[in-house]
Design an enzyme around this catalytic site. Structure first.
Site, mmCIF file in Angstrom:
data_model
loop_
_atom_site.group_PDB
_atom_site.id
_atom_site.type_symbol
_atom_site.label_atom_id
_atom_site.label_comp_id
_atom_site.label_asym_id
_atom_site.label_seq_id
_atom_site.Cartn_x
_atom_site.Cartn_y
_atom_site.Cartn_z
ATOM 1 N N ASP A 141 -0.996 8.545 10.729
ATOM 2 C CA ASP A 141 -1.772 8.032 9.601
ATOM 3 C C ASP A 141 -3.113 7.450 10.070
ATOM 4 O OD1 ASP A 141 -1.909 7.067 6.784
ATOM 5 O OD2 ASP A 141 -1.920 5.113 7.762
ATOM 6 N N GLU A 171 -3.810 12.789 10.350
ATOM 7 C CA GLU A 171 -4.429 12.576 9.034
ATOM 8 C C GLU A 171 -5.901 12.222 9.257
ATOM 9 O OE1 GLU A 171 -5.023 10.007 5.108
ATOM 10 O OE2 GLU A 171 -4.492 9.050 6.983
ATOM 11 N N HIS A 205 -2.513 -0.146 11.730
ATOM 12 C CA HIS A 205 -2.319 -1.547 11.335
ATOM 13 C C HIS A 205 -0.847 -1.862 11.112
ATOM 14 C CE1 HIS A 205 -3.576 1.046 7.884
ATOM 15 N NE2 HIS A 205 -2.361 0.722 7.495
ATOM 16 N N ARG A 232 3.332 12.400 11.204
ATOM 17 C CA ARG A 232 1.993 12.355 10.591
ATOM 18 C C ARG A 232 1.318 11.079 11.079
ATOM 19 N NH1 ARG A 232 -0.369 9.606 6.318
ATOM 20 N NH2 ARG A 232 -1.838 10.727 4.992
ATOM 21 N N ASP A 243 0.835 -1.210 0.000
ATOM 22 C CA ASP A 243 0.000 0.000 0.000
ATOM 23 C C ASP A 243 0.874 1.267 0.000
ATOM 24 O OD1 ASP A 243 -2.198 1.706 0.111
ATOM 25 O OD2 ASP A 243 -2.456 1.491 2.279
ATOM 26 N N ARG A 303 -4.294 5.395 -7.556
ATOM 27 C CA ARG A 303 -3.507 6.452 -6.904
ATOM 28 C C ARG A 303 -2.077 6.496 -7.440
ATOM 29 N NH1 ARG A 303 -4.475 5.050 -0.716
ATOM 30 N NH2 ARG A 303 -3.952 3.032 -1.584
ATOM 31 N N GLN A 335 -3.252 -5.596 5.541
ATOM 32 C CA GLN A 335 -3.025 -4.613 6.612
ATOM 33 C C GLN A 335 -3.915 -4.985 7.786
ATOM 34 O OE1 GLN A 335 -3.952 -1.439 3.855
ATOM 35 N NE2 GLN A 335 -2.011 -0.415 4.273
ATOM 36 N N HIS A 337 -0.731 12.298 -2.099
ATOM 37 C CA HIS A 337 -0.517 10.975 -2.691
ATOM 38 C C HIS A 337 -1.807 10.167 -2.803
ATOM 39 C CE1 HIS A 337 -0.898 10.190 1.494
ATOM 40 N NE2 HIS A 337 -0.866 8.891 1.298
ATOM 41 N N ASP A 338 -2.869 10.622 -2.115
ATOM 42 C CA ASP A 338 -4.127 9.882 -2.152
ATOM 43 C C ASP A 338 -5.079 10.488 -3.186
ATOM 44 O OD1 ASP A 338 -3.608 7.834 -0.360
ATOM 45 O OD2 ASP A 338 -4.095 9.081 1.383
HETATM 46 C C1 GLC Z 1 -3.760 6.823 4.799
HETATM 47 C C2 GLC Z 1 -2.793 6.985 3.654
HETATM 48 C C3 GLC Z 1 -3.194 6.075 2.526
HETATM 49 C C4 GLC Z 1 -3.240 4.652 3.035
HETATM 50 C C5 GLC Z 1 -4.107 4.525 4.296
HETATM 51 C C6 GLC Z 1 -3.921 3.212 4.965
HETATM 52 O O1 GLC Z 1 -5.023 7.258 4.470
HETATM 53 O O2 GLC Z 1 -2.742 8.324 3.253
HETATM 54 O O3 GLC Z 1 -2.326 6.199 1.452
HETATM 55 O O4 GLC Z 1 -3.747 3.817 2.046
HETATM 56 O O5 GLC Z 1 -3.777 5.506 5.251
HETATM 57 O O6 GLC Z 1 -2.721 3.171 5.700
#
Ligand code: GLC
Length: 616
Positions: free
Chosen positions: A260, A302, A160, A258, A117, A494, A228, A369-370
Site C-alpha cells: 500500500d 500500489e 504508517h 499489495r 481509513d 469513497r 495515520q 475502493h478509492d
Molecule cells: C492507499 C489506499 C487508500 C488509503 C491510503 C492510505 O492509497 O488504497 O484507500 O487511504 O493508501 O493508507
C-alpha cells in the site's frame, strides 16, 4: 542439512552481496540490524508450512504462473461481502461462479473502530480485526482457496500505523525508542520546511502533512489522515520489524502482497517525499526477501501516479522489484473517454503501455475502493486547446450528473476549489447510467447504460495483464448513499462505492431479463472467452489500429495463429469502424457471427471480438 535448507542457503548466497549492499546503502554499517534481519528471514523460512513450500516450488518452476490469460481477480471488503472471514469461505462457490481465481481482501487486520481509513490504519499487524475473524480463520480461508486454485491477496500497509498501534501509544507516552520509529518534532520549524515541498494527499479531508499532538506538545508526520502516523524507515528497526510483520502474514498462506502507498515510504526534507531512490532500495530488498523465503509470493505495488513514476517499480529485468502494478492511467483515461466519447487519448495511452516489455504485468480495473483521480496526459490534450483545470471540471460535472445530457451519478472527492482538483467516486453501474435510468424509469436509457457497462468490461478484459473486478460490479451494484448518515464516514465519499454486497440483487442474476442477469451473463461470457483463447495472454503482440472514427477504439492482438481484432464504440450512436484488415473471414467470439474486418458497422456502445485463427 535438509534439502529445503540447502535450497534456502543457495538462494541466500545468490542474493547476499546485493542484499547487503542495498541494506548498507540505507543503514551504513548496521551489521547488527542486518544480521537480525537475516536471522528473521531464516526463522520465517523454517516456520513456513510444508504445503506452502510445495506451492513455492511449483511456482518457482513456472515463474510466469500468474501471467497469461487465466488469472481473473476480484477485490472485496470482507464485511461488506460476507460479514467475516468464515462468511467469505462459505461464499467461495459464488466467487468461482464469477470465474475468479484471485481475490484481494481489503484490509482486515486490527484497526480502530472509528478512525481506520477503511482498514488502512492498522493497530496490530499480527492480529485480524476481531469483527472479521482470527488469524486461524484467515489461514483456513487461504487453505481452502489453495484447494480451489484461488490466490489470496492482502494489503501490507507499510507507510504508517494507526495512532492506536502499540508503538504509537508508547511513543505518545514519551518512550524515545518508539518516538524514533515515527517523525516527531517539538515545534513547527521542520514540519513547515517539509510543507514547502510535500504535496497533499487529502487536501480537504485531511489537510497538511503533520498533526499537532497537544497532550505531548509535539508534531508527528501524518501524510494521510491525522490518525495515520508515518513510519520512519530511516530507522532500521522499523524496516526489520515491518519485514517481520509481512513475513508473518505471508506464512498464513497469502499469495499476493499489495504494498500500500509504497511511493511514500521514504521521507527527505526538501523533496516531495514521493518515489525517492531509497523506496526502490526497499522494494528491491522486499523482492529479494521473497525470492529467498517464499518465492511463490507476488508483490503488487500500489503506485497511483503518472506512468513515468509507475514503471520504475517493476525494476529492471536483472533486478526486478514488483511483479505487478496497477494500470491506473489507463483506468482514468477510460472514464475520460466515457464522458467525451472521444477515444484518441486512450489509443495514445494504450500505445504507451503496449510498447512496454511484456514481462511487465499490469492489473487492469474499471473501479477500485478509492476515488478516480484525473491523472490524464494533459500535455497531449493541450494540442486540442484542452486545459487541465477546465477539463477536470468538465469531467467532474459530467460524472456527478451536472453536465447537460449526462447519465452518470457520482460524487466529488476531496474537492479543492483553490486548485480545481476534485476527484471522483461512484460505482461502475452508477457512473454508466444504470442508477439514473432505473430511478427515472427510462427503459431505453437503461439498455444503453447496461451496454456501456458491458463494453467497458470487455475493453478491460482485452488489455494485457490481470483484470480485476470490483465486487458488486458483476451485478451492477449502485452507489450506496448510507454513508451520508454516518458522522464518521460522511466526509469521505469513497464510501459511496464501498456499500454492502447485495445478495438479494445477486440472486436476480438467475432471472432472465433482469439487469443483474444481463450484466452477469454478458461479463461472464466475456471472461470465459478470454480464458479460452491464448491470444488474450500477455505474451501476445498488441497494438491499436486506426478506425477513422474518434469514438471507436480498435485493438489488434496477435499470438501464434490467432489474430484478434477488437472494436469498442464509446458513443451512444451506431457508427462504422473504417478498418481494412483485408485478410479474410473472422468470427466474432461474442455472437459467433462470421464477418470481415472491413468497414465494420458497430452499434452504440458495441463491442466486437473478431478472431481469425489460421494466421500463417
Ligand atoms: C492507499 C489506499 C487508500 C488509503 C491510503 C492510505 O492509497 O488504497 O484507500 O487511504 O493508501 O493508507
Amino acid at each position: 542439512m535438509g534439502n529445503d535448507i540447502k535450497t534456502y542457503k543457495e538462494k541466500f548466497e545468490k542474493y547476499y552481496d546485493e542484499f547487503k549492499w542495498l541494506y548498507y546503502e540505507l543503514y551504513e554499517n548496521r551489521e547488527d540490524t542486518f544480521k537480525k534481519l537475516c536471522d528473521m528471514m531464516y526463522h520465517s523460512y523454517q516456520e513456513r508450512k510444508a504445503s506452502l513450500k510445495e506451492l513455492d516450488n511449483i511456482r518457482s518452476k513456472k515463474p510466469d504462473w500468474y501471467q497469461g490469460n487465466q488469472m481473473l481477480g476480484m477485490m472485496l471488503y470482507v464485511d461488506a461481502f460476507a460479514k467475516n472471514l468464515t462468511g467469505v469461505r462459505n461464499k467461495l462457490d459464488y466467487i468461482e461462479e464469477c470465474n475468479v481465481n484471485y481475490i484481494h481482501l481489503m484490509p482486515l487486520l486490527d484497526s480502530p473502530e472509528d478512525n481506520n481509513d477503511g482498514g488502512y490504519a492498522v493497530s496490530d499487524f499480527r492480529k485480524v480485526n476481531p469483527k472479521l475473524g482470527t488469524m486461524e480463520e484467515l489461514e483456513q480461508l487461504a487453505e481452502e482457496c489453495h484447494k480451489r486454485g484461488i490466490s489470496l491477496c492482502l494489503d501490507f500497509v507499510m507507510n504508517h500505523t494507526s495512532e492506536e498501534h502499540e508503538w504509537a501509544k508508547r511513543a505518545r507516552q514519551g518512550e524515545k525508542e518508539y518516538q524514533d520509529r515515527y517523525y516527531f518534532y517539538d515545534d513547527n520549524k521542520i514540519p513547515s520546511e517539509y510543507e514547502k515541498t510535500v504535496p497533499q494527499v487529502f487536501p480537504t479531508t485531511a489537510p497538511g502533512n503533520f498533526t499537532w499532538l497537544p497532550d505531548i506538545e509535539k508534531y508527528v508526520m501524518t501524510t494521510f489522515y491525522p490518525y495515520q502516523w508515518d513510519l520512519n524507515y530511516q530507522n532500521p528497526v522499523v524496516l526489520n520489524e515491518m519485514i517481520g510483520n509481512v513475513l508473518n502474514l505471508i506464512n498464513k498462506g497469502i499469495d499476493i502482497i499489495r504494498i500500500d502507498a509504497v511511493p511514500y515510504i521514504w521521507k527527505q526534507l526538501g523533496t516531495t517525499c514521493r518515489n525517492l531512490p531509497q523506496v526502490h532500495n526497499i522494494v528491491r530488498m522486499m523482492r529479494i526477501i521473497c525470492e529467498i523465503v517464499c518465492p511463490g509470493v507476488l508483490l503488487l505495488g500500489e503506485v497511483v501516479m503518472a506512468p513515468d513514476k509507475v514503471v520504475p517499480y517493476f525494476g529492471t529485468v536483472e533486478k526486478p522489484e514488483c511483479h505487478m502494478l496497477y494500470n491506473v492511467t489507463t483506468m482514468a483515461t477510460t472514464w475520460n473517454c466515457v464522458a467525451t466519447k472521444d477515444i484518441r487519448i486512450l489509443k495514445q495511452q494504450m500505445d504507451i503501455v503496449n510498447n512496454l516489455p511484456k514481462e511487465y504485468i499490469f492489473l487492469n480495473y474499471l473501479r477500485c475502493h478509492d476515488d478516480i483521480g484525473w491523472g490524464l496526459d494533459y500535455l497531449w490534450l493541450m494540442q486540442f486547446g484542452i486545459g487541465e483545470v477546465s477539463h477536470k471540471k468538465y469531467l467532474n460535472d459530467f460524472f456527478i450528473g451536472k453536465y447537460p445530457g449526462s447519465f452518470a451519478r457520482g460524487e466529488l472527492y476531496n474537492d479543492d476549489p483553490s486548485l480545481g482538483d476534485a476527484r471522483l467516486c461512484g460505482t461502475t453501474a452508477s457512473l454508466c447510467g444504470i442508477e439514473r435510468a432505473i430511478f427515472e424509469n427510462k427503459e431505453a436509457d437503461l439498455a444503453y447504460a447496461i451496454q456501456l457497462d458491458i463494453m467497458l468490461h470487455g475493453y478491460m478484459l482485452t488489455q494485457s495483464g490481470i483484470p480485476v473486478i470490483y465486487s458488486g460490479d458483476e451485478i451492477g451494484q449502485e452507489n450506496d448513499y448510507m454513508y451520508h448518515k454516518d458522522i464518521k464516514k460522511r466526509e469521505d465519499s469513497r464510501y459511496l462505492h464501498r456499500g454492502k454486497f447485495q445478495w438479494d440483487l445477486a440472486k436476480q442474476r438467475k432471472e432472465t431479463g433482469s439487469v443483474q442477469q444481463k450484466l452477469f451473463d454478458s461479463i461472464s461470457k466475456l471472461e470465459k472467452i478470454r480464458q479460452s483463447y491464448s491470444v488474450f495472454g500477455n505474451d501476445a503482440d498488441v497494438f491499436t489500429i486506426e478506425t477513422e472514427d474518434s469514438s471507436i477504439l480498435g485493438i489488434v492482438r496477435l499470438k501464434g495463429k490467432e489474430k484478434l481484432v477488437a472494436l469498442f464504440n464509446f458513443s451512444e450512436v451506431d457508427r462504422t469502424a473504417w478498418i481494412h484488415e483485408d485478410d479474410g473471414k473472422y468470427t466474432d467470439l461474442i455472437t459467433g457471427k462470421i464477418m470481415e474486418a472491413k468497414n465494420v458497422k458497430i452499434p452504440a456502445y458495441g463491442i466486437y471480438w473478431m478472431l481469425k485463427n489460421n494466421m500463417a
